[in-house]
Design a protein around this motif. Structure first.
Motif, PDB file in Angstrom:
ATOM      1  N   GLN A  76      27.921 143.510 -16.783  1.00 34.86           N
ATOM      2  CA  GLN A  76      27.986 144.108 -15.453  1.00 34.86           C
ATOM      3  C   GLN A  76      29.198 143.647 -14.643  1.00 34.86           C
ATOM      4  OE1 GLN A  76      24.129 142.638 -14.448  1.00 34.86           O
ATOM      5  NE2 GLN A  76      23.051 144.458 -15.211  1.00 34.86           N
ATOM      6  N   GLN A  77      29.961 142.688 -15.175  1.00 38.66           N
ATOM      7  CA  GLN A  77      31.148 142.172 -14.490  1.00 38.66           C
ATOM      8  C   GLN A  77      32.152 143.275 -14.150  1.00 38.66           C
ATOM      9  OE1 GLN A  77      32.325 139.154 -13.449  1.00 38.66           O
ATOM     10  NE2 GLN A  77      30.440 138.086 -13.927  1.00 38.66           N
ATOM     11  N   LEU A  78      32.188 144.325 -14.948  1.00 40.20           N
ATOM     12  CA  LEU A  78      33.157 145.406 -14.734  1.00 40.20           C
ATOM     13  C   LEU A  78      33.012 146.013 -13.327  1.00 40.20           C
ATOM     14  CD1 LEU A  78      35.421 147.161 -15.889  1.00 40.20           C
ATOM     15  CD2 LEU A  78      33.664 148.655 -16.862  1.00 40.20           C
ATOM     16  N   LEU A  79      31.777 146.167 -12.867  1.00 40.46           N
ATOM     17  CA  LEU A  79      31.567 146.714 -11.520  1.00 40.46           C
ATOM     18  C   LEU A  79      32.177 145.797 -10.456  1.00 40.46           C
ATOM     19  CD1 LEU A  79      27.912 148.105 -11.359  1.00 40.46           C
ATOM     20  CD2 LEU A  79      30.035 149.377 -11.572  1.00 40.46           C
ATOM     21  N   ALA A  80      32.024 144.492 -10.628  1.00 36.06           N
ATOM     22  CA  ALA A  80      32.583 143.531  -9.673  1.00 36.06           C
ATOM     23  C   ALA A  80      34.106 143.542  -9.722  1.00 36.06           C
ATOM     24  CB  ALA A  80      32.048 142.133  -9.962  1.00 36.06           C
ATOM     25  N   ILE A  81      34.672 143.560 -10.918  1.00 37.44           N
ATOM     26  CA  ILE A  81      36.131 143.552 -11.069  1.00 37.44           C
ATOM     27  C   ILE A  81      36.741 144.789 -10.409  1.00 37.44           C
ATOM     28  CG2 ILE A  81      37.984 143.786 -12.786  1.00 37.44           C
ATOM     29  CD1 ILE A  81      36.134 142.044 -14.663  1.00 37.44           C
ATOM     30  N   ARG A  82      36.136 145.929 -10.649  1.00 34.86           N
ATOM     31  CA  ARG A  82      36.675 147.172 -10.076  1.00 34.86           C
ATOM     32  C   ARG A  82      36.488 147.234  -8.555  1.00 34.86           C
ATOM     33  NH1 ARG A  82      36.570 152.148 -14.234  1.00 34.86           N
ATOM     34  NH2 ARG A  82      37.670 151.049 -15.883  1.00 34.86           N
ATOM     35  N   LEU A  83      35.401 146.682  -8.057  1.00 34.87           N
ATOM     36  CA  LEU A  83      35.205 146.672  -6.609  1.00 34.87           C
ATOM     37  C   LEU A  83      36.211 145.731  -5.942  1.00 34.87           C
ATOM     38  CD1 LEU A  83      33.607 147.876  -4.282  1.00 34.87           C
ATOM     39  CD2 LEU A  83      31.981 145.982  -4.511  1.00 34.87           C
ATOM     40  N   LYS A  84      36.489 144.597  -6.564  1.00 32.62           N
ATOM     41  CA  LYS A  84      37.503 143.680  -6.028  1.00 32.62           C
ATOM     42  C   LYS A  84      38.855 144.390  -5.937  1.00 32.62           C
ATOM     43  CE  LYS A  84      35.356 139.422  -7.666  1.00 32.62           C
ATOM     44  NZ  LYS A  84      35.415 138.321  -8.636  1.00 32.62           N
TER      45      LYS A  84
ATOM     46  N   CYS B 288      26.083 147.680  -6.457  1.00 31.25           N
ATOM     47  CA  CYS B 288      25.682 149.090  -6.601  1.00 31.25           C
ATOM     48  C   CYS B 288      25.664 149.801  -5.253  1.00 31.25           C
ATOM     49  CB  CYS B 288      24.309 149.182  -7.269  1.00 31.25           C
ATOM     50  SG  CYS B 288      24.330 148.790  -9.034  1.00 31.25           S
ATOM     51  N   GLN B 289      25.186 149.113  -4.219  1.00 28.38           N
ATOM     52  CA  GLN B 289      25.149 149.739  -2.887  1.00 28.38           C
ATOM     53  C   GLN B 289      26.549 149.994  -2.351  1.00 28.38           C
ATOM     54  OE1 GLN B 289      21.343 148.548  -0.493  1.00 28.38           O
ATOM     55  NE2 GLN B 289      22.056 146.758  -1.642  1.00 28.38           N
ATOM     56  N   ARG B 290      27.478 149.059  -2.597  1.00 29.89           N
ATOM     57  CA  ARG B 290      28.849 149.291  -2.118  1.00 29.89           C
ATOM     58  C   ARG B 290      29.468 150.481  -2.850  1.00 29.89           C
ATOM     59  NH1 ARG B 290      26.367 145.995   0.141  1.00 29.89           N
ATOM     60  NH2 ARG B 290      25.897 148.004   1.087  1.00 29.89           N
ATOM     61  N   TRP B 291      29.213 150.611  -4.144  1.00 29.03           N
ATOM     62  CA  TRP B 291      29.751 151.754  -4.888  1.00 29.03           C
ATOM     63  C   TRP B 291      29.151 153.066  -4.385  1.00 29.03           C
ATOM     64  CZ3 TRP B 291      34.156 151.864  -7.023  1.00 29.03           C
ATOM     65  CH2 TRP B 291      34.682 150.741  -7.667  1.00 29.03           C
ATOM     66  N   LEU B 292      27.854 153.067  -4.077  1.00 27.44           N
ATOM     67  CA  LEU B 292      27.239 154.291  -3.545  1.00 27.44           C
ATOM     68  C   LEU B 292      27.847 154.675  -2.200  1.00 27.44           C
ATOM     69  CD1 LEU B 292      23.423 153.943  -4.358  1.00 27.44           C
ATOM     70  CD2 LEU B 292      25.082 155.500  -5.402  1.00 27.44           C
ATOM     71  N   GLU B 293      28.261 153.679  -1.415  1.00 32.33           N
ATOM     72  CA  GLU B 293      28.884 153.973  -0.120  1.00 32.33           C
ATOM     73  C   GLU B 293      30.267 154.598  -0.276  1.00 32.33           C
ATOM     74  OE1 GLU B 293      26.947 150.368   2.560  1.00 32.33           O
ATOM     75  OE2 GLU B 293      28.908 150.092   1.648  1.00 32.33           O
ATOM     76  N   ILE B 294      31.057 154.102  -1.212  1.00 34.45           N
ATOM     77  CA  ILE B 294      32.465 154.509  -1.250  1.00 34.45           C
ATOM     78  C   ILE B 294      32.776 155.649  -2.212  1.00 34.45           C
ATOM     79  CG2 ILE B 294      33.305 152.297  -0.415  1.00 34.45           C
ATOM     80  CD1 ILE B 294      34.063 151.517  -3.211  1.00 34.45           C
ATOM     81  N   LEU B 295      31.959 155.859  -3.221  1.00 33.81           N
ATOM     82  CA  LEU B 295      32.244 156.945  -4.162  1.00 33.81           C
ATOM     83  C   LEU B 295      31.823 158.300  -3.583  1.00 33.81           C
ATOM     84  CD1 LEU B 295      31.169 155.427  -7.595  1.00 33.81           C
ATOM     85  CD2 LEU B 295      33.499 155.887  -6.797  1.00 33.81           C
ATOM     86  N   PRO B 296      32.636 159.329  -3.818  1.00 30.26           N
ATOM     87  CA  PRO B 296      32.281 160.671  -3.320  1.00 30.26           C
ATOM     88  C   PRO B 296      31.276 161.370  -4.246  1.00 30.26           C
ATOM     89  CG  PRO B 296      34.402 160.742  -4.423  1.00 30.26           C
ATOM     90  CD  PRO B 296      33.961 159.299  -4.451  1.00 30.26           C
TER      91      PRO B 296
ATOM     92  N   MET C 245      29.468 156.963 -15.454  1.00 35.93           N
ATOM     93  CA  MET C 245      30.679 157.553 -14.846  1.00 35.93           C
ATOM     94  C   MET C 245      31.931 156.829 -15.371  1.00 35.93           C
ATOM     95  SD  MET C 245      29.637 158.120 -10.897  1.00 35.93           S
ATOM     96  CE  MET C 245      31.308 158.546 -10.472  1.00 35.93           C
ATOM     97  N   ILE C 246      31.860 155.520 -15.447  1.00 32.28           N
ATOM     98  CA  ILE C 246      33.016 154.751 -15.927  1.00 32.28           C
ATOM     99  C   ILE C 246      33.314 155.089 -17.381  1.00 32.28           C
ATOM    100  CG2 ILE C 246      33.781 152.397 -16.551  1.00 32.28           C
ATOM    101  CD1 ILE C 246      32.345 151.455 -13.970  1.00 32.28           C
ATOM    102  N   LYS C 247      32.281 155.176 -18.216  1.00 32.54           N
ATOM    103  CA  LYS C 247      32.474 155.460 -19.641  1.00 32.54           C
ATOM    104  C   LYS C 247      33.022 156.861 -19.862  1.00 32.54           C
ATOM    105  CE  LYS C 247      29.119 152.123 -21.174  1.00 32.54           C
ATOM    106  NZ  LYS C 247      27.750 151.853 -21.561  1.00 32.54           N
ATOM    107  N   THR C 248      32.604 157.844 -19.058  1.00 29.86           N
ATOM    108  CA  THR C 248      33.108 159.202 -19.237  1.00 29.86           C
ATOM    109  C   THR C 248      34.513 159.378 -18.679  1.00 29.86           C
ATOM    110  OG1 THR C 248      31.998 159.957 -17.230  1.00 29.86           O
ATOM    111  CG2 THR C 248      30.831 160.298 -19.322  1.00 29.86           C
ATOM    112  N   SER C 249      34.944 158.454 -17.802  1.00 29.87           N
ATOM    113  CA  SER C 249      36.291 158.558 -17.248  1.00 29.87           C
ATOM    114  C   SER C 249      37.351 157.958 -18.177  1.00 29.87           C
ATOM    115  CB  SER C 249      36.378 157.892 -15.872  1.00 29.87           C
ATOM    116  OG  SER C 249      36.228 156.499 -15.994  1.00 29.87           O
TER     117      SER C 249
END
Length: 191
Positions: free
Chosen positions: A120-128, A153-161, A186-190
């Motif tokens: 799950q570190q990937l979410l933190a790295i990308r948010l940083k 997860c909540q921060r990503w829900l706030e900022i992603l369209p 979403m990350i894997k499909t991108s």
């Protein structure tokens, strides 16, 4: 226990432990601002969709408090800085003669904190990286919790369209794990 809150409807959404700047019209929304400042419970921020085919108000919102507000020189809008506390479900809405929408709400449980694992570190790295790229966003968060999966997860829900329907569906879940799966797909499909 039900709470009655003044409501603002926004396309963007703030979630528990989140902070956001929103803009309101001094012409239409000053009574709502006054009601929120007079309330010990704060204000409800609710998502809406204004697609041409149908306007839609969504039933899950967030109770916020106003940290700061001002009107920037030359701008007709009032800028609010708000902090999210807990999600709620709207039971009913009434509008008073001064134009304020009041919602009878019931509180939803907050997602419990989950320590992130190596995957799950990937979410933190990308948010940083997102915070580095957007200093205004970074400045809103004096305390960041990059080791808490729920916070991430909540921060990503706030900022992603994301589609509002998807956000509402995920917020209705008892934990952040469905949101984590959604974000990772979403990350894997991108790639």
């Amino acid at each position: 226990m039900a709470k009655v809150l003044p409501l603002l409807f926004q396309k963007r959404h703030v979630l528990p432990s989140g902070r956001m700047q929103i803009y309101i019209s001094p012409v239409d929304q000053t009574p709502t601002l006054k009601a929120a400042l007079a309330s010990t419970d704060g204000l409800g921020i609710c998502m809406y969709s204004d697609k041409k085919e149908a306007q839609h108000l969504f039933h899950i919102g967030t109770r916020v408090t106003i940290d700061d507000f001002n009107q920037e020189r030359g701008s007709p809008l009032i800028k609010l800085t708000v902090s999210g506390h807990n999600n709620f479900k709207i039971q009913s809405i009434k509008q008073t003669t001064d134009g304020v929408f009041w919602g009878e709400t019931t509180s939803l449980p907050c997602w419990e904190e989950i320590a992130i694992n190596k995957e799950q570190q990937l979410l933190a790295i990308r948010l940083k990286k997102m915070f580095e790229k957007f200093p205004d966003l970074d400045e809103l968060y004096k305390c960041k919790d990059f080791n808490n999966l729920s916070w991430l997860c909540q921060r990503w829900l706030e900022i992603l369209p994301l589609p509002t329907v998807d956000k509402q569906h995920l917020l209705n879940k008892p934990t952040c794990l469905n949101t984590y799966d959604y974000l990772m797909s979403m990350i894997k499909t991108s790639h």
